[in-house]
Each structure stands twice: as structure tokens, then as C-alpha cells.
Design a protein around this motif. Structure first.
Motif, PDB file in Angstrom:
ATOM      1  N   ARG A   1       0.835  -1.209   0.000  1.00 25.13           N
ATOM      2  CA  ARG A   1       0.000   0.000   0.000  1.00 25.13           C
ATOM      3  C   ARG A   1       0.867   1.256   0.000  1.00 25.13           C
ATOM      4  O   ARG A   1       0.529   2.262  -0.615  1.00 25.13           O
ATOM      5  CB  ARG A   1      -0.958  -0.015   1.199  1.00 25.13           C
ATOM      6  CG  ARG A   1      -2.004   1.092   1.122  1.00 25.13           C
ATOM      7  CD  ARG A   1      -3.069   0.944   2.186  1.00 25.13           C
ATOM      8  NE  ARG A   1      -2.506   1.028   3.528  1.00 25.13           N
ATOM      9  CZ  ARG A   1      -3.184   0.774   4.640  1.00 25.13           C
ATOM     10  NH1 ARG A   1      -4.461   0.421   4.569  1.00 25.13           N
ATOM     11  NH2 ARG A   1      -2.608   0.874   5.834  1.00 25.13           N
TER      12      ARG A   1
ATOM     13  N   TYR B   1      -4.920  13.706   5.992  1.00 24.10           N
ATOM     14  CA  TYR B   1      -5.097  13.861   7.442  1.00 24.10           C
ATOM     15  C   TYR B   1      -5.017  15.337   7.825  1.00 24.10           C
ATOM     16  O   TYR B   1      -5.696  15.771   8.753  1.00 24.10           O
ATOM     17  CB  TYR B   1      -4.064  12.994   8.179  1.00 24.10           C
ATOM     18  CG  TYR B   1      -4.262  11.537   7.815  1.00 24.10           C
ATOM     19  CD1 TYR B   1      -5.066  10.717   8.586  1.00 24.10           C
ATOM     20  CD2 TYR B   1      -3.736  11.018   6.638  1.00 24.10           C
ATOM     21  CE1 TYR B   1      -5.311   9.404   8.214  1.00 24.10           C
ATOM     22  CE2 TYR B   1      -3.978   9.709   6.251  1.00 24.10           C
ATOM     23  CZ  TYR B   1      -4.766   8.904   7.044  1.00 24.10           C
ATOM     24  OH  TYR B   1      -5.030   7.614   6.669  1.00 24.10           O
TER      25      TYR B   1
ATOM     26  N   GLU C   1     -15.909   6.701   4.953  1.00 23.27           N
ATOM     27  CA  GLU C   1     -15.207   6.159   6.120  1.00 23.27           C
ATOM     28  C   GLU C   1     -15.017   7.275   7.136  1.00 23.27           C
ATOM     29  O   GLU C   1     -15.473   8.393   6.925  1.00 23.27           O
ATOM     30  CB  GLU C   1     -13.874   5.554   5.700  1.00 23.27           C
ATOM     31  CG  GLU C   1     -12.910   6.529   5.043  1.00 23.27           C
ATOM     32  CD  GLU C   1     -11.552   5.906   4.743  1.00 23.27           C
ATOM     33  OE1 GLU C   1     -11.078   5.089   5.541  1.00 23.27           O
ATOM     34  OE2 GLU C   1     -10.957   6.260   3.721  1.00 23.27           O
TER      35      GLU C   1
ATOM     36  N   SER D   1      -8.405  -0.543   3.771  1.00 24.22           N
ATOM     37  CA  SER D   1      -7.943  -0.950   5.108  1.00 24.22           C
ATOM     38  C   SER D   1      -7.544  -2.428   5.134  1.00 24.22           C
ATOM     39  O   SER D   1      -8.301  -3.302   4.687  1.00 24.22           O
ATOM     40  CB  SER D   1      -9.087  -0.721   6.101  1.00 24.22           C
ATOM     41  OG  SER D   1      -8.911  -1.505   7.268  1.00 24.22           O
ATOM     42  N   ILE D   2      -6.390  -2.692   5.685  1.00 21.18           N
ATOM     43  CA  ILE D   2      -5.904  -4.071   5.813  1.00 21.18           C
ATOM     44  C   ILE D   2      -6.735  -4.803   6.875  1.00 21.18           C
ATOM     45  O   ILE D   2      -7.053  -5.984   6.733  1.00 21.18           O
ATOM     46  CB  ILE D   2      -4.396  -4.059   6.151  1.00 21.18           C
ATOM     47  CG1 ILE D   2      -3.616  -3.484   4.953  1.00 21.18           C
ATOM     48  CG2 ILE D   2      -3.890  -5.459   6.520  1.00 21.18           C
ATOM     49  CD1 ILE D   2      -2.229  -2.991   5.260  1.00 21.18           C
ATOM     50  N   THR D   3      -7.118  -4.082   7.895  1.00 25.17           N
ATOM     51  CA  THR D   3      -7.973  -4.667   8.933  1.00 25.17           C
ATOM     52  C   THR D   3      -9.318  -5.078   8.334  1.00 25.17           C
ATOM     53  O   THR D   3      -9.814  -6.178   8.574  1.00 25.17           O
ATOM     54  CB  THR D   3      -8.205  -3.655  10.079  1.00 25.17           C
ATOM     55  OG1 THR D   3      -6.947  -3.087  10.435  1.00 25.17           O
ATOM     56  CG2 THR D   3      -8.853  -4.300  11.284  1.00 25.17           C
TER      57      THR D   3
ATOM     58  N   THR E   1      -5.897  -0.406  11.947  1.00 26.25           N
ATOM     59  CA  THR E   1      -4.795  -0.856  12.799  1.00 26.25           C
ATOM     60  C   THR E   1      -4.893  -0.208  14.173  1.00 26.25           C
ATOM     61  O   THR E   1      -4.816  -0.882  15.205  1.00 26.25           O
ATOM     62  CB  THR E   1      -3.454  -0.519  12.123  1.00 26.25           C
ATOM     63  OG1 THR E   1      -3.416  -1.213  10.881  1.00 26.25           O
ATOM     64  CG2 THR E   1      -2.276  -0.922  12.993  1.00 26.25           C
TER      65      THR E   1
END
Ligand code: PLP
Ligand code: COI
Length: 342
Positions: free
Chosen positions: A83, A190, A221, A247-249, A286
Motif C-alpha cells: 500500500r 489527514y 469512512e 484498510s488491511i484490517t 490498525t
């Protein structure tokens, strides 16, 4: 085994604490150097550096966990490496090779073994790889020189109260434009969220739930996590959009839901007006792990999930227990998910 630092691990929040080593590598004349561990936690760069003028930066976030047997492991770090490479491509930055990324994570975690929170403490070692344009640029163009670093810091829960449901709000601001940078982990995503998050925090909300900027009719999100929903008949629904961070989660929860919990999964655009009909809602990432959402506030209207503000809903609890069980090595993980640090 090294002796652990004298820290009250269970009272840690999600904050920065200087540890022993960071990893640093520099890109110059078209190539990355070998990279090294450093005890220097400050950075000196030119006043006109690309990152300072045009915010050319991206980052990643993953964690190291201690298992019951005392092994230190990371969770799917190859997906973070990939990523970050995707973020770099979009931002005209040089990719840090996946193999070197994995080696660097391993090196810096091992060097900071004393800072990896013990099993069962509720804390983990947060690993923050990042990259920025480091040489002077005044015309709007990519830098020629870059620095890749990894800092690590022990952390507790991202949201205050740990497993207690949070409330979030629909802000007056948008997160990521269509065809913009929402699907990469650019620092600029951000920066723009700081104003709406300060407003949300001042009003007592944990985060903002952004809607799609083009029509404001679909769920995207929050500022720091993907959103998951559970239908009344127990299916997992995950919003699909090109401007959401992959998102990896969330991707892992999909596997957990299908393969471990026997659930049906729908990954599709989610209309905002359907949200009131879901049984449970959670934020996943995460840092967030899976944080239950009890209420969504939107300009005087409220959506209150049946799971309420006191308890985690039963399906999200099962997903949480299974995912964290895999991460801590108590439940057998799918092939390739857990990387042991030797
Ligand atoms: N969405 C945003 C905006 C994030 O900052 C994060 C954090 O990394 C996530 C989603 C969750 O992604 P992951 O599960 O890969 O940590
Ligand atoms: C993470 O979960 O790793 C993130 O980068 C999210 C951030 C809000 C801390």
C-alpha cells in the motif's frame, strides 16, 4: 529475552513515546541507500523541502504483538509495504521496495524489543513507516531526494474507553474528492481532517463519518478507520468506494467473517439512508482495531444502533475476538498473515 521497559502498559493511550531506535534510509541520485538504525529521533531538512512546501509525504501503520509464548509477531506487513508503494506512485515518490520494507520493519522492531508490550497487557507496539520529499523544491514539482523512516512507539486503545461504543458525527466537510487521494495514505488526507476532527472532539464525538463528496448519499469512512456494518440477519456489509483507504484490517475482517464465522459478506456502495436499518456498526483499522459505534449524529438527527452505547454488539464482538485472537497467535491464522520477528 531482553528486559522490558518499566512502563504501565495497560494504562497507555494512543500517544507517541520516544523509543531506542528508528530506521532511516535516504534516496538520492535515483537510488535508496542501505538504510540503518538510528538513535537520532530528530530530522534536519532544508527550509524549502518538498514535504514542507507541498506536503509530499505518505505513511503506513501496523503493529507488533507479543504472543502467549512470548514471540513477537507482525500482522500482514506485506500489505502495508504494497500500500505504501501505491501511495508513492500516486504522489510521484520513489517506491521503497517491498522486501526492504519488510526487512526494515523486522530490524527496527527487534532493536526495540524492550518496548514491545507484553502479551495480555492490552497494548501493542505501533509501527509507523513514512516517507517525505527532503530536498528543496520551489516550483510545484516532485522532490529529487526522499527520506524513508520507521518510528515505533508503544500504544494502547485509539479511542478512549477501549471496547466501549463510541459516537461519531456526519461533518460539514468532505474527506477525499472523487479521483483524488482518498485511496492512498497521504499525509495531506489527514491535514484536511484536523479542522473537522477538532470540531467533532469539542462536541463529544470520537470521529467523523464522511459521506461521498460528489453526492453525499453514500457512506465513505471516518478520518482514521473504515466502517463496517452488520445487517439484522447477521451479514457483514463493507462500503465500497474508490475514495476509501483499502484498510488491511477491513480486508482481514472479510476473511474472518467468511472463513471463521461463516457469515455472508457484501462489499458494495452503502447508501447513507440504509444505515438506520443496520443492527451493528464498527470502525476498523490498525489503530482502531474494531471499535463499536453506538450512535451516529447528523445535524439534529440521530441513528441509534440496537447494540446501544454500553455494550459491543454480538457479531462485532465475535469478529473482534477472532481477529485479535489471530493477531495474538491464539487462533490459527490464514497462511502468510503472521510474520514472526526472529
Ligand atoms: N482509513 C483511514 C483513513 C485510515 O487512516 C486507516 C488507518 O490506517 C484505515 C482506514 C485503516 O487501515 P488499516 O486497517 O490498514 O490500518
Ligand atoms: C492506523 O490505524 O494505523 C492509522 O494510521 C490511523 C491513524 C488515525 C492513527
Amino acid at each position: 529475552m531482553v528486559e522490558k521497559k518499566d512502563i504501565d502498559w495497560s494504562s497507555l493511550g494512543f500517544g507517541y513515546m520516544e523509543t531506542d531506535y528508528s530506521f532511516v534510509s535516504n534516496y538520492k541520485d535515483g537510488k535508496w541507500d542501505e538504510g540503518t538504525l538510528t538513535k537520532d529521533h530528530t530530522i534536519q531538512i532544508n527550509e524549502c523541502a518538498g514535504v514542507l512546501q507541498y506536503s509530499q509525504s505518505c505513511f503506513e501503520g501496523l503493529k507488533a504483538y507479543t504472543t502467549k509464548e512470548g514471540k513477537i509477531v507482525t500482522f500482514r506487513p506485506d500489505l502495508n509495504a504494497q500500500r505504501m508503494a501505491d501511495s508513492c506512485k500516486r504522489l510521484e515518490m520513489p517506491e521503497y521496495p517491498v522486501e526492504k520494507f519488510l526487512e526494515a520493519v523486522e530490524k527496527v522492531v527487534k532493536a526495540n524489543e524492550a518496548w514491545v508490550p507484553p502479551y495480555g497487557s492490552g497494548a501493542t507496539l505501533y509501527i509507523r513507516p513514512y516517507m517525505f520529499g527532503s530536498n528543496a523544491v520551489i516550483g510545484v514539482k516532485p522532490a529529487d531526494e526522499y527520506q524513508f523512516r520507521i518510528l515505533v512507539t508503544p500504544v494502547g486503545p485509539y479511542f478512549k474507553g477501549g471496547a466501549k461504543p463510541v459516537q461519531i458525527k456526519v461533518p460539514d466537510f468532505d474527506r477525499a474528492a472523487p479521483h483524488g487521494t482518498g485511496n492512498i495514505k497521504a499525509g495531506l488526507n489527514y491535514a484536511m481532517s484536523l479542522h473537522p476532527i477538532v470540531i467533532a472532539h469539542n462536541e463529544g464525538y470520537a470521529d467523523n463519518m464522511y459521506l461521498d463528496p460528489a453526492t453525499r448519499t453514500y457512506v465513505e469512512e471516518t478520518g482514521g478507520a473504515n466502517i463496517i456494518f452488520i445487517t439484522k440477519d447477521g451479514n457483514l456489509v463493507t462500503p465500497k468506494s474508490d475514495s476509501i483507504l483499502p484498510s488491511i484490517t477491513r480486508r482481514s475482517i472479510v476473511t474472518v467473517a467468511e472463513k471463521y464465522c461463516g457469515m455472508k459478506v457484501e462489499h458494495r456502495p452503502v447508501r447513507y439512508d440504509e444505515v438506520k436499518d443496520f443492527a451493528e456498526c464498527g470502525l476498523c483499522g490498525t489503530a482502531a482495531v474494531i471499535s463499536p459505534v453506538g450512535r451516529i449524529f447528523d445535524h439534529g438527527n440521530e441513528i441509534n444502533f440496537p447494540s446501544g452505547m454500553e455494550e459491543v454488539g454480538p457479531v462485532i464482538k465475535k469478529l473482534y475476538d477472532t481477529l485479535t485472537g489471530i493477531q495474538a497467535g491464539n487462533i490459527e491464522a490464514p497462511e502468510g498473515w503472521i510474520h514472526e520477528i526472529n
